[in-house]
Design an enzyme around this catalytic site. Structure first.
Site, mmCIF file in Angstrom:
data_model
loop_
_atom_site.group_PDB
_atom_site.id
_atom_site.type_symbol
_atom_site.label_atom_id
_atom_site.label_comp_id
_atom_site.label_asym_id
_atom_site.label_seq_id
_atom_site.Cartn_x
_atom_site.Cartn_y
_atom_site.Cartn_z
ATOM 1 N N GLY A 20 0.088 -11.677 17.735
ATOM 2 C CA GLY A 20 0.692 -11.458 16.413
ATOM 3 C C GLY A 20 -0.124 -10.506 15.554
ATOM 4 N N GLU A 25 -4.882 -5.198 -5.786
ATOM 5 C CA GLU A 25 -6.043 -5.480 -4.918
ATOM 6 C C GLU A 25 -5.611 -5.761 -3.475
ATOM 7 O OE1 GLU A 25 -9.749 -5.977 -5.811
ATOM 8 O OE2 GLU A 25 -9.393 -5.417 -3.743
ATOM 9 N N LYS A 40 -3.922 3.438 2.618
ATOM 10 C CA LYS A 40 -5.063 2.728 1.992
ATOM 11 C C LYS A 40 -6.146 3.717 1.567
ATOM 12 C CE LYS A 40 -4.317 -1.414 4.844
ATOM 13 N NZ LYS A 40 -4.673 -1.988 6.156
ATOM 14 N N LYS A 45 0.829 -1.231 0.000
ATOM 15 C CA LYS A 45 0.000 0.000 0.000
ATOM 16 C C LYS A 45 0.846 1.256 0.000
ATOM 17 C CE LYS A 45 -0.124 -1.945 3.795
ATOM 18 N NZ LYS A 45 -0.451 -2.714 4.969
ATOM 19 N N GLY A 60 -6.925 -6.272 2.637
ATOM 20 C CA GLY A 60 -6.664 -7.713 2.551
ATOM 21 C C GLY A 60 -7.518 -8.456 1.540
ATOM 22 N N GLY A 118 -3.776 -10.758 7.116
ATOM 23 C CA GLY A 118 -3.588 -12.192 7.360
ATOM 24 C C GLY A 118 -3.104 -12.909 6.123
HETATM 25 N N1 HSE Z 1 -1.244 -3.886 9.635
HETATM 26 C C1 HSE Z 1 -2.339 -3.952 8.723
HETATM 27 C C2 HSE Z 1 -3.635 -3.995 9.532
HETATM 28 C C3 HSE Z 1 -2.198 -5.173 7.865
HETATM 29 O O1 HSE Z 1 -3.601 -4.124 10.765
HETATM 30 O O2 HSE Z 1 -4.707 -3.848 8.956
HETATM 31 C C4 HSE Z 1 -2.930 -5.084 6.565
HETATM 32 O O3 HSE Z 1 -2.583 -3.992 5.799
#
Ligand code: HSE
Length: 426
Positions: free
Chosen positions: A187, A129, A205, A105, A134, A302
């Site tokens: 995580g 995309e 984003k 991004k 995600g 993920g």
């Molecule tokens: N660190 C980002 C989130 C991962 O928590 O949404 C996906 O871009």
């Protein structure tokens, strides 16, 4: 059967997930897409990652040139993140005429025009995309599904880490630090969570999504950004008592006055569809002149959800006769757009006041002087602070600058201190 050779740059969570999908579902893609998707090369400096995925040594490239100039490679998947060396690597692939699919991004938000120029000049595709939200196909929705519309607003919960933290604080009364620690253990938050908790990730984003929605580049530098590090458990509880949930919202609107784009924590009413987006889930709420309101919901991060978007882009690129480029207008056009920072919003204010006759009248008189009108209010005596009371109020929709002036006046006065100011998105 059409064979597509793939090179994967970076085997972290997304790159590793992409490798797994391409190998474990290869037969499914042969049957359903008529495509033989084969990983021909990977570029990854950590031998533990390549070993964990069981990648044969003859598929591991020594450098970027070896990966992108491999004649068996048609599509290069970039999952390194950041701009350095990702930009150089993506340009190397595009200059070699290889289509690029990226989950990056920051790279797309910052370098879109340079990359698109290289892609068009070399008849290569550029698909992204997986860079936003995600596994939720929001870019395909914006570029295909709602093209008939004039999109007037894009609102969303587009960062899973912050949504997990705020949900945890709401559900358990945890402090920000406690909820962040919990997210780290699972995580969900990185060791250095700055990009997520300070709103940079969501701003990148939003830059991409609003640019596609409004057909004009919305530079990420024009996006107002405020993170969640200052949010207290008390604010969340007080907002909850008034019927609101706190979210890190990304909001872009196009009005006659220009474009406004912002990322900040905001309360939404509990009956708003975004209020029920909990944990690490994401959602994007679009408003178009034909379709009305539309919400896309799913996993914004993920391994497999993001790899789902990567592989779908590979399939899209492989099954079209010619490459599809985005609908953004030039950078020069973007500079001519007016960007507003006097947002209109309702506000949540938490004040400590002297618990004495007439104080409410004094507060509402200051607010009224700046055109700020109170919609809801709760007051409670502070037992551990004799003579003090807490006032929590929600204003009607008003101008951001009016609230700033009123808050300064209240803070300078003898009868109140302003402990918290948060926006309320109605
Ligand atoms: N660190 C980002 C989130 C991962 O928590 O949404 C996906 O871009």
């Amino acid at each position: 059967m059409k064979k597509i050779g793939v090179a994967i740059l970076g085997l972290g969570v997304v790159g590793g997930g992409t490798y797994k999908l391409l190998t474990e579902k290869a037969d499914f893609y042969r049957k359903t897409q008529g495509l033989d998707l084969v990983v021909e090369s990977v570029l990854e400096s950590d031998p533990q990652r390549t070993a964990a995925l069981g990648i044969p040594s003859d598929k591991i490239a020594c450098n970027i040139a070896e990966a992108v100039l491999n004649p068996d490679v048609n599509v290069v998947v970039e999952c390194i993140g950041g701009t350095d060396p990702a930009k150089e690597y993506v340009l190397a692939a595009l200059h070699a005429g290889k289509t690029v699919v990226t989950s990056n991004k920051e790279l797309i938000a910052k370098e879109f025009f340079a990359l698109e120029h290289a892609a068009k000049s070399h008849n290569a595709g550029l698909y992204f995309e997986a860079s936003c939200v995600g596994g939720v196909p929001v870019i395909r929705a914006l570029t295909d599904g709602v093209q008939s519309n004039t999109i007037t607003s894009v609102k969303g919960i587009i960062n899973g880490t912050t949504n997990y933290i705020l949900t945890k604080m709401t559900e358990t009364g945890a402090t920000y630090e406690e909820a962040l620690e919990d997210a780290r253990k699972l995580g969900i938050a990185e060791a250095d969570p700055t990009a997520d908790v300070e709103g940079y990730d969501a701003a990148y984003k939003l830059s991409i999504l609003s640019s596609l929605a409004f057909h004009a580049k919305v530079p990420y530098t024009k996006i107002f950004r405020e993170g969640i590090t200052g949010i207290s458990a008390e604010d969340i509880a007080d907002g909850n008592a008034l019927g609101y949930r706190l979210k890190l919202l990304a909001i872009a609107k196009r009005t006659d006055a220009g474009i406004e784009a912002r990322v900040h924590p905001a309360f939404v009413r509990k009956d708003h569809p975004l209020a029920s987006v909990e944990g690490s889930y994401n959602a994007v709420f679009l408003t178009g002149d034909c379709v009305g309101d539309l919400m896309l919901y799913g996993r914004g991060a993920g391994e497999l959800p993001t790899a789902s978007a990567v592989v779908s882009d590979i399939i899209f690129a492989a099954t079209r006769g010619e490459h599809r480029y985005s609908h953004l207008k030039s950078g020069a056009h973007a500079e001519k757009e007016s960007f507003s920072d006097d947002f209109e919003s309702a506000f949540y204010l938490r004040l400590t006041v002297n618990d004495e006759p007439g104080v409410l009248a004094k507060i509402s008189s200051v607010l009224g002087k700046y055109g700020v009108s109170v919609e809801e209010l709760i007051q409670r005596a502070e037992r551990d602070r004799p003579g003090k009371a807490t006032l929590v109020l929600i204003t009607h929709k008003t101008h951001e600058l009016s609230v700033k002036k009123a808050v300064k006046k209240l803070s300078d006065s003898d009868h109140a201190s302003v402990d918290s100011v948060l926006r309320v998105e109605l």
